[in-house]
Design an enzyme around this catalytic site. Structure first.
Site, PDB file in Angstrom:
ATOM      1  CD  GLU A 190      -2.563  -1.792   0.446  1.00 30.45           C
ATOM      2  OE1 GLU A 190      -2.693  -1.127  -0.573  1.00 30.45           O
ATOM      3  OE2 GLU A 190      -3.184  -2.857   0.648  1.00 30.45           O
ATOM      4  CG  ASP A 374      -3.258  -2.423  -7.242  1.00 28.99           C
ATOM      5  OD1 ASP A 374      -2.168  -2.469  -6.642  1.00 28.99           O
ATOM      6  OD2 ASP A 374      -4.319  -2.057  -6.708  1.00 28.99           O
TER       7      ASP A 374
END
Length: 550
Positions: A190, A374
């Site tokens: 993250e 991602d």
């Protein structure tokens, strides 16, 4: 060395779902990512290599994902999944033929052929080994593969440096096992960075105590570079708009702010590499401009009306037969998908993106646009994404901006300065709210309880039963996954995430009790241990806090 570079970094992660459900949550997440993202990207990189072009893309895999993709259970289940999709498409085609649905019937045939090719590629090109295929690409110099934390633990909120270090060491060990070399780069889950300061438990328990910065731990473990979100480089406050919604966040922020003394303000070029203070470990910051072109469904390419609509599925098989049409269109108003219309769009969007890159670096003699995404965005969320990427890399061959791995860009453009980074992540609001809030506090209290249990065991590791010790740390790893609080906060699989967090906590606590008791297990306890080992068998070799591998 110098030059102008586009460094694409794709981060691949799926939480541990083997033996933990299939649909709607569980194994299907892994199957969808493999079918819609990993195999299509391997196809893109393979096509480019066949044309004499190295993609020079960086791809990270979390160790938990590596383990799952290498598991024979995945290989067998994925084969069955692809065959099921082929059958569903064929059945849909038959239904559309009987009902005279001439607009959707050709699409069913398209999907059937698409999944048949995936099945052929899986058993042919990859020989059932997706990780092995990426290793081959890296060994041939076409991609750079990076590692990450063992189970994607959220570093900035873990209460002990030992937990972060163990997540890093397991990540390095697993990477070495499957890729046969050391990983130079590291993806912080993250992008959650925390500098060193006197940290205090966000629930107010106990006194503040000194902590190393995340960069310091990475440096001590031999990592060569990492990534942060753009707002950390800019030095602005990362606390976001959620700081007043949860007292624990405010406590963390106040402790951080009291200790953080930024160095002299610099003209921080977003297209340069920097070294983190005090570790001197290099890092790159995510580029906002190029990122919004791909991340944003509202403003970016994935929202084009001719692209495949992700959210509308055909009942009962779940196939997608419609295009986005418009962002405002209700799902019932979506028009049939027309694959032939997407080629011109991916071509135009690729050309526009290359122009964006060239414009960003136009006034610079050297620099690197570092784009972080991602991996699952390409193909799974944006079906046309892999083809777009193929066209971007081809177009860059004739551009002053050349594709480069992050490691390659760092070699060409060494850090220009050392700076102290603030705390934050790439989550909404820039700080930690998505992972720590009133709905997820209970998860963190359980994580902190098991971290304390691990710390109590660590000085006595040699005394304990290896089998119990291994399973305890497996459960600890799985409990620490950032996915559980994220899924709770976003409501995307809330019940599933809550159950998983509670389950791993209870299992870790049970194992801790057995370890401290120091006695032989009874028959019922042995059977229970076998259940834990069967369902949570991640990491055949576990790296203990003292560095021992069992």
């Amino acid at each position: 060395m110098s030059g102008k570079f586009f460094a694409l970094v794709l981060h691949s992660h799926i939480p541990y779902v083997l033996a933990h459900g299939s649909w709607p949550h569980g194994m299907d997440w892994l199957y969808e990512a493999a079918a819609e993202t990993y195999l299509p990207l391997l196809d893109v990189f393979g096509r480019l290599a066949a044309e004499g072009i190295s993609a020079r893309t960086s791809v990270s895999f979390t160790p938990v994902l590596m383990e799952q993709l290498k598991d024979p259970v995945f290989v067998k289940g994925f084969d069955e999944y692809l065959r099921m999709k082929i059958a569903i498409a064929a059945e849909d085609g038959a239904v559309f033929a009987r009902t005279g649905n001439d607009s959707l019937r050709p699409l069913a045939a398209t999907w059937e052929a698409w999944y048949r090719k995936l099945l052929e590629d899986f058993h042919g090109r990859t020989d059932g080994d997706i990780i092995g295929a990426f290793r081959s690409l890296q060994d041939r110099g076409h991609v750079e593969v990076l590692t990450s934390a063992a189970t994607h633990g959220y570093f900035a909120l873990l209460s002990r440096d030992e937990s972060i270090r163990q997540q890093v060491r397991q990540g390095l060990f697993t990477y070495r096992k499957y890729f046969g070399r050391e990983s130079r780069g590291f993806w912080i889950p993250e992008c959650a960075y925390r500098p060193g300061y006197a940290w205090k438990n966000p629930f107010g328990d106990g006194d503040a105590y000194p902590r190393l910065g995340v960069d310091e731990i990475l440096g001590q473990e031999g990592l060569g570079y990492f990534f942060v979100d753009s707002h950390l480089l800019k030095g602005g406050e990362a606390k976001g708009v959620y700081i007043d919604r949860f007292p624990g966040l405010k406590l963390l922020w106040e402790k951080y702010r009291a200790a953080y003394h930024p160095t002299e303000e610099l003209a921080r070029d977003p297209y340069a590499a920097y070294a983190a203070y005090p570790s001197e470990v290099p890092f790159f910051a995510r580029d906002d401009v190029s990122g919004s072109q791909v991340w944003s469904r509202d403003m970016g390419y994935p929202g084009d009306g001719d692209y495949l609509e992700f959210h509308k599925k055909h009942f009962p098989g779940g196939m997608r037969y419609w295009r986005i049409t418009s962002g405002e269109a209700d799902l019932g108003l979506k028009e049939p998908y027309e694959p032939a219309r997407t080629a011109s769009k991916t071509e135009a969007h690729a050309a526009h993106f290359v122009a964006v890159l060239e414009g960003a670096l136009a006034a610079k003699g050297a620099g690197a646009v570092v784009a972080l995404y991602d991996t699952e965005l390409f193909g799974h969320w944006w079906h046309e994404g892999p083809e777009w990427l193929y066209r971007v890399i081809k177009k860059l061959q004739a551009s002053p901006v050349r594709p480069a791995t992050a490691g390659g860009a760092l070699e060409a453009l060494p850090p220009s300065a050392t700076i102290a980074l603030p705390e934050g992540s790439w989550g909404k609001g820039g700080f930690h709210w998505i992972w720590l809030n009133e709905d997820t506090a209970w998860i963190w209290k359980k994580i902190y309880r098991i971290e304390a249990a691990a710390a109590a065991l660590t000085p006595r590791l040699a005394r304990f039963d290896r089998r119990l010790l291994k399973q305890f740390f497996r459960e600890k790893y799985l409990l620490e996954s950032s996915d559980w609080p994220f899924l709770v906060s976003t409501w995307s699989a809330r019940d599933y995430a809550e159950n998983r967090a509670a389950e791993h906590y209870e299992r870790a606590l049970t194992l801790y009790g057995w370890l401290e008791a120091g006695r032989a297990l009874g028959p019922a306890e042995v059977l229970l241990l076998e259940v834990f080992e069967s369902e949570d068998r991640i990491f055949e070799e576990v790296v203990l806090p003292d560095g021992t591998v069992i």
